[in-house]
Design a protein around this motif. Structure first.
Motif, mmCIF file in Angstrom:
data_model
loop_
_atom_site.group_PDB
_atom_site.id
_atom_site.type_symbol
_atom_site.label_atom_id
_atom_site.label_comp_id
_atom_site.label_asym_id
_atom_site.label_seq_id
_atom_site.Cartn_x
_atom_site.Cartn_y
_atom_site.Cartn_z
ATOM 1 N N CYS A 273 0.866 -1.172 0.000
ATOM 2 C CA CYS A 273 0.000 0.000 0.000
ATOM 3 C C CYS A 273 0.908 1.229 0.000
ATOM 4 O O CYS A 273 1.666 1.444 0.949
ATOM 5 C CB CYS A 273 -0.912 0.013 1.217
ATOM 6 N N ILE A 274 0.839 1.983 -1.079
ATOM 7 C CA ILE A 274 1.764 3.089 -1.300
ATOM 8 C C ILE A 274 0.994 4.396 -1.350
ATOM 9 O O ILE A 274 0.056 4.549 -2.135
ATOM 10 C CB ILE A 274 2.534 2.900 -2.625
ATOM 11 N N LEU B 244 7.776 1.338 -9.623
ATOM 12 C CA LEU B 244 6.730 0.336 -9.867
ATOM 13 C C LEU B 244 7.124 -0.600 -11.007
ATOM 14 O O LEU B 244 6.815 -1.799 -10.967
ATOM 15 C CB LEU B 244 5.402 1.020 -10.171
ATOM 16 N N ARG B 245 7.784 -0.073 -12.031
ATOM 17 C CA ARG B 245 8.258 -0.950 -13.124
ATOM 18 C C ARG B 245 9.273 -1.961 -12.602
ATOM 19 O O ARG B 245 9.236 -3.148 -12.956
ATOM 20 C CB ARG B 245 8.867 -0.113 -14.248
ATOM 21 N N VAL C 61 -0.526 -4.230 -5.714
ATOM 22 C CA VAL C 61 -0.145 -2.878 -5.297
ATOM 23 C C VAL C 61 -1.394 -2.001 -5.246
ATOM 24 O O VAL C 61 -2.188 -1.979 -6.189
ATOM 25 C CB VAL C 61 0.880 -2.258 -6.263
ATOM 26 N N ALA C 62 -1.563 -1.298 -4.132
ATOM 27 C CA ALA C 62 -2.645 -0.322 -3.991
ATOM 28 C C ALA C 62 -2.018 1.060 -3.840
ATOM 29 O O ALA C 62 -1.104 1.249 -3.029
ATOM 30 C CB ALA C 62 -3.512 -0.647 -2.778
ATOM 31 N N LEU C 63 -2.472 2.013 -4.644
ATOM 32 C CA LEU C 63 -1.929 3.367 -4.639
ATOM 33 C C LEU C 63 -2.963 4.333 -4.077
ATOM 34 O O LEU C 63 -4.141 4.274 -4.436
ATOM 35 C CB LEU C 63 -1.545 3.796 -6.055
ATOM 36 N N ILE D 9 4.573 2.610 2.609
ATOM 37 C CA ILE D 9 5.560 3.645 2.307
ATOM 38 C C ILE D 9 4.815 4.874 1.819
ATOM 39 O O ILE D 9 3.724 4.770 1.235
ATOM 40 C CB ILE D 9 6.592 3.162 1.258
ATOM 41 N N ALA D 10 5.374 6.044 2.084
ATOM 42 C CA ALA D 10 4.751 7.304 1.702
ATOM 43 C C ALA D 10 5.741 8.131 0.899
ATOM 44 O O ALA D 10 6.923 8.217 1.257
ATOM 45 C CB ALA D 10 4.305 8.075 2.945
ATOM 46 N N LEU D 11 5.272 8.715 -0.183
ATOM 47 C CA LEU D 11 6.076 9.629 -0.995
ATOM 48 C C LEU D 11 5.457 11.013 -0.823
ATOM 49 O O LEU D 11 4.342 11.271 -1.285
ATOM 50 C CB LEU D 11 6.072 9.199 -2.456
ATOM 51 N N VAL D 12 6.176 11.902 -0.131
ATOM 52 C CA VAL D 12 5.590 13.138 0.377
ATOM 53 C C VAL D 12 6.461 14.341 0.016
ATOM 54 O O VAL D 12 7.634 14.202 -0.344
ATOM 55 C CB VAL D 12 5.419 13.069 1.910
ATOM 56 N N ARG D 13 5.867 15.542 0.140
ATOM 57 C CA ARG D 13 6.598 16.773 -0.179
ATOM 58 C C ARG D 13 7.474 17.245 0.973
ATOM 59 O O ARG D 13 8.478 17.929 0.749
ATOM 60 C CB ARG D 13 5.607 17.885 -0.540
ATOM 61 N N THR D 14 7.083 16.939 2.189
ATOM 62 C CA THR D 14 7.851 17.349 3.362
ATOM 63 C C THR D 14 8.053 16.137 4.261
ATOM 64 O O THR D 14 7.152 15.302 4.386
ATOM 65 C CB THR D 14 7.128 18.451 4.146
#
Length: 299
Positions: free
Chosen positions: A95-96, A112-113, A124-126, A145-150
């Motif tokens: 879970c991303i 992801l590739r 995979v869940a986005l 995992i988290a892809l974040v700005r801050t």
């Protein structure tokens, strides 16, 4: 201990604001549904609903409880799904969480590739969410995992983070603009020009932050339009509607009707971070995290 069935009943009634409609949705009769809600309130010592003859409405405490109930039920669903996949001998899933910058910079698609090549059968869940929501998801373990700005604070007891990308902001302007032919632009040249402000409409502070960054660089923008994302701003730019600051990753290739200039004296950028829980529960999570980190800056 909370009863997940009662929580689901509570959410159904809260969303419908009507016991009868909620009962139809749940395929049960009204009386047992009302009893379950009353029992939940008694167990919690909390009034979740304000009742009248016409309707049933959440109390202020009920609204807070609803937010947490949604989060808990999402995590319970994910946990059940994980258990079933593990029971079938699979690795589970990922879970991303991500912000849109993770997509158009190429960081997330590249990772992801790689994941698909290494583990073609993994689910995979986005989840497209703002940073604060992703941090809560990590803490509740509903996100891996988290892809974040801050990043989270350095002293956060639960979360770790690492920088992925620092994407510099460039000046984008209509190709026919009088400034488009100048190689070097000063702050004075941009002062009072019509601008398109690019930012997140869900963040009430983004506009003030944009203006403050411009003023700190020596010019004041005359904001004529707002754009929720860089692609929208580029379309407005190509129509001659103003200037904008767009991250470099969005300017790959040629955009018809748009000129691009660097502003060395501005120094603004869009940053991207990976964040994760300090406790790794599954090897696949750690492996994907390393894939993201290895690919930083290469997208």
């Amino acid at each position: 201990m909370l009863d997940l069935r009662q929580l689901r009943y509570f959410v159904a009634v809260a969303e419908a604001e009507h016991v009868g409609r909620a009962a139809e949705r749940l395929h049960i009769s009204q009386s047992p549904l009302s009893r379950q809600i009353a029992q939940l309130e008694k167990n919690l010592g909390l009034t979740l609903f304000a009742r009248s003859q016409q309707r049933i409405r959440l109390t202020s405490d009920g609204r807070v409880f609803l937010t947490e109930a949604h989060a808990l039920l999402r995590h319970a669903d994910r946990l059940e799904n994980l258990g079933r996949r593990l029971g079938r001998g699979e690795e589970g899933g990922l879970c991303i969480g991500y912000v849109t910058d993770a997509m158009h910079t190429g960081i997330l698609p590249t990772a992801l590739r790689t994941l698909r090549d290494q583990r073609p059968g993994i689910h995979v869940a986005l989840y497209d969410e703002e940073s604060a929501e992703q941090f809560e998801g990590l803490r509740r373990r509903s996100l891996d995992i988290a892809l974040v700005r801050t990043p989270p604070p350095e002293d956060d007891p639960d979360l770790n983070a690492a920088p992925l990308l620092k994407d510099p902001l460039l000046l984008a302007l209509p190709a026919e603009h009088s400034l488009a032919g100048q190689e070097e632009l000063t702050p004075d040249a941009l002062d009072g020009q019509p601008w398109i402000a690019v930012g997140d409409s869900q963040d009430p502070a983004w506009r003030d932050a944009f203006v403050a960054s411009c003023v700190a660089s020596g010019f004041t923008p005359d904001i004529r339009l707002d754009a929720a994302d860089p692609l929208t701003a580029l379309g407005q730019l190509a129509s001659g509607l103003g200037l904008a600051l767009i991250q470099k990753s969005m300017m790959r290739g040629t955009t018809d009707g748009v000129a691009v200039r660097e502003l060395p004296w501005h120094g603004g950028s869009v940053q991207l971070w990976a964040a994760w829980h300090r406790v790794d529960l599954r090897p696949v999570v750690a492996a994907f995290r390393e894939t993201v980190l290895v690919g930083r800056g290469a997208a």
